[in-house]
Design an enzyme around this catalytic site. Structure first.
Site, PDB file in Angstrom:
ATOM      1  N   GLU A 107       0.732  -0.883  -0.270  1.00 29.90           N
ATOM      2  CA  GLU A 107      -0.523   0.224   0.273  1.00 29.90           C
ATOM      3  C   GLU A 107       0.856   1.090  -0.036  1.00 29.90           C
ATOM      4  O   GLU A 107       1.812   1.039   0.294  1.00 29.90           O
ATOM      5  CB  GLU A 107      -0.664  -0.441   1.315  1.00 29.90           C
ATOM      6  CG  GLU A 107      -0.003  -0.362   3.106  1.00 29.90           C
ATOM      7  CD  GLU A 107      -1.174  -0.105   3.407  1.00 29.90           C
ATOM      8  OE1 GLU A 107      -2.447  -0.813   3.549  1.00 29.90           O
ATOM      9  OE2 GLU A 107      -0.711   0.466   4.726  1.00 29.90           O
ATOM     10  N   CYS A 120       3.651   8.230   1.138  1.00 31.91           N
ATOM     11  CA  CYS A 120       3.911   7.175   2.081  1.00 31.91           C
ATOM     12  C   CYS A 120       4.259   5.859   1.282  1.00 31.91           C
ATOM     13  O   CYS A 120       2.859   5.036   0.592  1.00 31.91           O
ATOM     14  CB  CYS A 120       2.766   6.930   3.551  1.00 31.91           C
ATOM     15  SG  CYS A 120       3.496   5.606   4.550  1.00 31.91           S
ATOM     16  N   CYS A 127       7.082  -7.709   5.993  1.00 29.42           N
ATOM     17  CA  CYS A 127       7.970  -7.452   7.285  1.00 29.42           C
ATOM     18  C   CYS A 127       8.048  -8.604   8.450  1.00 29.42           C
ATOM     19  O   CYS A 127       7.456  -9.536   8.668  1.00 29.42           O
ATOM     20  CB  CYS A 127       7.848  -6.055   7.942  1.00 29.42           C
ATOM     21  SG  CYS A 127       8.847  -4.764   8.642  1.00 29.42           S
ATOM     22  N   CYS A 131       7.432  -6.500  14.588  1.00 26.98           N
ATOM     23  CA  CYS A 131       6.671  -5.721  16.442  1.00 26.98           C
ATOM     24  C   CYS A 131       5.358  -5.963  16.322  1.00 26.98           C
ATOM     25  O   CYS A 131       4.868  -6.244  15.198  1.00 26.98           O
ATOM     26  CB  CYS A 131       6.875  -3.614  15.653  1.00 26.98           C
ATOM     27  SG  CYS A 131       8.652  -3.433  15.531  1.00 26.98           S
ATOM     28  N   CYS A 134       2.334  -3.481  14.852  1.00 28.55           N
ATOM     29  CA  CYS A 134       2.082  -3.166  13.834  1.00 28.55           C
ATOM     30  C   CYS A 134       1.302  -4.308  13.105  1.00 28.55           C
ATOM     31  O   CYS A 134       1.574  -5.566  13.067  1.00 28.55           O
ATOM     32  CB  CYS A 134       3.592  -2.800  13.340  1.00 28.55           C
ATOM     33  SG  CYS A 134       3.851  -2.477  11.352  1.00 28.55           S
ATOM     34  N   GLY A 182       6.977  -2.707   5.401  1.00 31.99           N
ATOM     35  CA  GLY A 182       8.421  -3.168   5.329  1.00 31.99           C
ATOM     36  C   GLY A 182       9.358  -1.984   5.723  1.00 31.99           C
ATOM     37  O   GLY A 182       9.392  -1.237   6.438  1.00 31.99           O
ATOM     38  N   SER A 239      12.554   4.230  14.618  1.00 33.86           N
ATOM     39  CA  SER A 239      11.698   3.905  15.746  1.00 33.86           C
ATOM     40  C   SER A 239      12.016   3.114  16.862  1.00 33.86           C
ATOM     41  O   SER A 239      12.340   1.637  17.107  1.00 33.86           O
ATOM     42  CB  SER A 239      10.628   2.708  15.033  1.00 33.86           C
ATOM     43  OG  SER A 239      10.244   3.717  13.879  1.00 33.86           O
ATOM     44  N   ASN A 315      -2.298   3.193  17.001  1.00 35.07           N
ATOM     45  CA  ASN A 315      -3.116   3.625  15.802  1.00 35.07           C
ATOM     46  C   ASN A 315      -4.089   1.566  15.694  1.00 35.07           C
ATOM     47  O   ASN A 315      -2.908   0.967  15.304  1.00 35.07           O
ATOM     48  CB  ASN A 315      -3.012   3.614  14.167  1.00 35.07           C
ATOM     49  CG  ASN A 315      -4.026   3.312  13.515  1.00 35.07           C
ATOM     50  OD1 ASN A 315      -5.921   3.257  13.644  1.00 35.07           O
ATOM     51  ND2 ASN A 315      -3.650   3.916  11.920  1.00 35.07           N
ATOM     52  N   CYS A 358       0.388   1.777   8.485  1.00 39.00           N
ATOM     53  CA  CYS A 358       1.352   0.552   8.949  1.00 39.00           C
ATOM     54  C   CYS A 358       0.170  -0.924   8.181  1.00 39.00           C
ATOM     55  O   CYS A 358       0.044  -1.920   9.104  1.00 39.00           O
ATOM     56  CB  CYS A 358       0.973   0.907   9.924  1.00 39.00           C
ATOM     57  SG  CYS A 358       0.794   2.477  11.064  1.00 39.00           S
TER      58      CYS A 358
HETATM   59  N1  SAH Z   1       9.885  -0.133   9.284  1.00 40.24           N
HETATM   60  C1  SAH Z   1      10.066   1.001   9.537  1.00 40.24           C
HETATM   61  C2  SAH Z   1       8.707   1.699   8.605  1.00 40.24           C
HETATM   62  C3  SAH Z   1       7.405   0.844   8.480  1.00 40.24           C
HETATM   63  S1  SAH Z   1       6.197   2.038  10.302  1.00 40.24           S
HETATM   64  C4  SAH Z   1      10.049   1.337  11.186  1.00 40.24           C
HETATM   65  O1  SAH Z   1       9.475   0.912  12.066  1.00 40.24           O
HETATM   66  O2  SAH Z   1      10.281   2.699  11.029  1.00 40.24           O
HETATM   67  C5  SAH Z   1       6.655   2.925  10.411  1.00 40.24           C
HETATM   68  C6  SAH Z   1       6.404   3.978  11.567  1.00 40.24           C
HETATM   69  O3  SAH Z   1       5.096   3.384  12.312  1.00 40.24           O
HETATM   70  C7  SAH Z   1       7.504   3.257  12.331  1.00 40.24           C
HETATM   71  O4  SAH Z   1       7.485   4.713  13.710  1.00 40.24           O
HETATM   72  C8  SAH Z   1       6.469   2.226  12.691  1.00 40.24           C
HETATM   73  O5  SAH Z   1       6.342   1.504  14.088  1.00 40.24           O
HETATM   74  C9  SAH Z   1       5.516   2.944  12.980  1.00 40.24           C
HETATM   75  N2  SAH Z   1       3.738   2.419  13.456  1.00 40.24           N
HETATM   76  C10 SAH Z   1       3.611   0.908  13.044  1.00 40.24           C
HETATM   77  N3  SAH Z   1       2.018   0.551  13.451  1.00 40.24           N
HETATM   78  C11 SAH Z   1       1.664   1.785  14.024  1.00 40.24           C
HETATM   79  C12 SAH Z   1       0.095   1.777  14.795  1.00 40.24           C
HETATM   80  N4  SAH Z   1      -0.093   0.691  15.268  1.00 40.24           N
HETATM   81  N5  SAH Z   1       0.177   2.733  15.039  1.00 40.24           N
HETATM   82  C13 SAH Z   1       0.985   4.095  15.168  1.00 40.24           C
HETATM   83  N6  SAH Z   1       2.706   3.639  14.398  1.00 40.24           N
HETATM   84  C14 SAH Z   1       2.613   2.526  14.022  1.00 40.24           C
END
Ligand code: SAH
Length: 366
Positions: A107, A120, A127, A131, A134, A182, A239, A315, A358
Site C-alpha cells: 500500500e 508514504c 515485514c 513488532c 504493527c 516493510g 522507531s 493506531n 502501517c
Molecule cells: N519498518 C520501518 C518503517 C515502517 S513503519 C520502521 O519501523 O520504522 C512506520 C512507522 O509507523 C514506524 O515508526 C512504526 O513503528 C509505526 N507504526 C507501526 N504500526 C503502528 C501503529 N499501529 N500505530 C502507530 N504507529 C505505528
C-alpha cells in the site's frame, strides 16, 4: 524423497521484471542499444516517463512506433495494479492497495497538506521485524520490493497530481516517507536505488530533494552507518518506541540484537555526518510505554542532540489489546520531553478512519 531435497526443489521467488525505474541513465541507454536503437531513444523515453509524467506510449510521437514498441516491451512491464483506493480528509488523504506481479499486496498513501504533498511508500511486501503493535509485522515478510516497484508508487501519485485528479488542484510530490509496509534498511540496495531515482534530476529521475525523503527504520545499526556514507542526506527516522532495553526488546524485537544505546549512537553519528536532524518515532501506547518516568528517561537520552521526537498516538490494530494513550498522559509526556529541551510534536493522525498506514488496509484486502 529425502528431507533435504524439499528445500532444493522449493520454488524460488521470481524477481519482478526489469523496468525503466530500476535503471539509471547509462543503463537505459545500454538497453536501447541492445535493442538496436540509438541510445538517445532512451533519453526521449525518460523525458516522457519522468519529465512529463506521461505513461501512455501512444502519445510519445517523437519516437518512431517500432522503437516505442521495443522500448515499451523491454522497459515498461506492468508492476503495480491498483486493487483498492480509499480516501478521507475530504479527498486529501488517499490510500491505494497495489497488487504486484506475483499477487503480493502493498500500500501507499498520498497526503495533501496546504503547503505540500507527502507520499508514504512501502519497501517490502510484508515485514520481517515482527513488532507486535504493527499490522504489517503480524503477517511476516513476503518479499523485498524492487527499486522500480518502490519508485512507481511515487510516480503514480505524481501523475495523479499532475493530471489534477486529486482534490486541491494540480500539484506535485514534495516529500516521500518510507513508512508504509516493510523495513526499508532490510531491503537496502533496492531502497537506495529508489532514493537515487527519486532524487536524480529530471528526466533521469523525479528531481526530489533528498531532504524531503525520510527513511524510517527499526534501527539496523550497520545499515544506518552505511546510509550515512551514501552521500544522500535523507532524513533518518528511528522507531524507538521505548527508552529502555527491557521494554524495547518486546516492542521492537530486533532490539535484542541492536540495543537502544547502540541505535542512538548510530543516529548521532548519522546526524554528525549528514548535518541532518534525526527523528525519533515513538508510538504512545496506553500504560505500556507512556509513563512519566519513561518520558524523563527518553528526555535524558536525547537531551542536547540534533533530534526531534514524533509522538504517534497508537493506531490500534485488529485483535490487539493495545490502544492510544490518554490525552492527559500524552500531554505529560510532551511536557517532560520539553522540560529536557527536546523538540517534540504529536503526529497528526491522517487517515486513521481508513485504517491508517502501517499495513492495515492491505491486510483487509486479502
Ligand atoms: N519498518 C520501518 C518503517 C515502517 S513503519 C520502521 O519501523 O520504522 C512506520 C512507522 O509507523 C514506524 O515508526 C512504526 O513503528 C509505526 N507504526 C507501526 N504500526 C503502528 C501503529 N499501529 N500505530 C502507530 N504507529 C505505528
Amino acid at each position: 524423497m529425502k528431507p533435504g531435497e524439499l528445500v532444493l526443489t522449493a520454488p524460488r521467488a521470481k524477481k519482478p521484471p526489469q523496468h525503466i525505474s530500476d535503471l539509471g541513465h547509462d543503463q537505459r541507454r545500454e538497453v536501447a542499444s541492445s535493442l538496436g536503437l540509438p541510445a538517445f531513444r532512451a533519453d526521449q523515453m525518460s523525458r516522457h516517463w519522468f519529465g512529463r509524467l506521461e505513461d501512455d506510449p501512444s502519445t510519445w510521437t517523437d519516437i518512431p512506433l517500432a522503437a516505442r514498441e521495443a522500448l515499451t516491451a523491454a522497459l515498461l512491464p506492468t508492476l503495480l495494479v491498483p486493487v483498492r483506493s480509499i480516501d478521507c480528509d475530504g479527498g486529501e488523504t488517499i490510500k491505494t492497495v497495489w497488487k504486484l506481479f506475483d499477487g503480493a499486496l502493498v500500500e501507499s498513501v498520498l497526503m495533501r497538506y496546504p503547503d505540500r504533498v507527502t507520499m508514504c511508500v512501502s519497501s517490502q511486501a510484508g515485514c520481517g521485524m515482527n513488532c507486535p503493535f504493527c499490522a504489517t509485522g503480524q503477517g511476516g515478510l513476503t518479499r523485498n520490493m524492487s527499486t522500480a516497484e518502490i519508485v512507481e508508487q511515487v510516480l503514480a501519485g505524481a501523475r495523479s497530481l499532475a493530471r489534477d485528479e486529486i482534490v486541491g488542484g494540480p500539484g506535485r510530490v514534495n516529500n516521500v516517507v518510507f513508512m508504509g509496509m516493510g523495513e526499508p534498511l532490510a531491503n537496502y540496495n533496492a531502497v537506495i536505488g529508489a532514493v537515487r531515482r527519486l532524487t536524480a534530476k529530471s528526466p533521469e529521475g523525479m528531481g526530489l530533494s533528498a531532504r524531503g525523503i525520510t527513511m524510517s527504520t527499526v534501527g539496523l545499526v550497520p545499515r544506518i552507518h552505511e546510509l550515512a556514507d551514501e552521500g544522500i542526506p535523507v532524513t533518518l527516522a528511528v522507531s524507538l518506541h521505548a527508552p529502555d532495553d527491557e521494554l524495547r526488546d518486546t516492542l521492537v524485537p530486533i532490539n535484542t540484537r541492536y540495543k537502544v544505546g547502540e541505535v542512538l549512537e548510530a543516529a548521532w553519528s548519522y546526524a554528525r555526518k549528514t548535518h541532518r536532524r534525526v527523528s525519533i518515532e515513538y508510538a504512545l501506547i496506553k500504560d505500556i510505554n507512556d509513563q512519566a518516568w519513561r518520558a524523563d528517561l527518553l528526555g535524558k537520552l536525547l537531551k542536547g542532540r540534533l533530534v526531534h521526537v514524533n509522538l504517534i498516538p497508537l493506531n490500534p490494530t485488529p485483535g490487539s489489546q493495545w490502544t492510544a494513550s490518554r490525552k492527559s498522559d500524552e500531554r505529560e509526556f510532551v511536557r517532560r520531553l520539553e522540560a529536557h529541551g527536546v523538540a517534540v510534536t504529536v503526529r497528526d493522525t491522517r487517515g486513521r478512519e481508513i485504517d491508517g498506514a502501517c499495513g492495515q488496509l492491505a491486510a483487509k484486502s486479502v
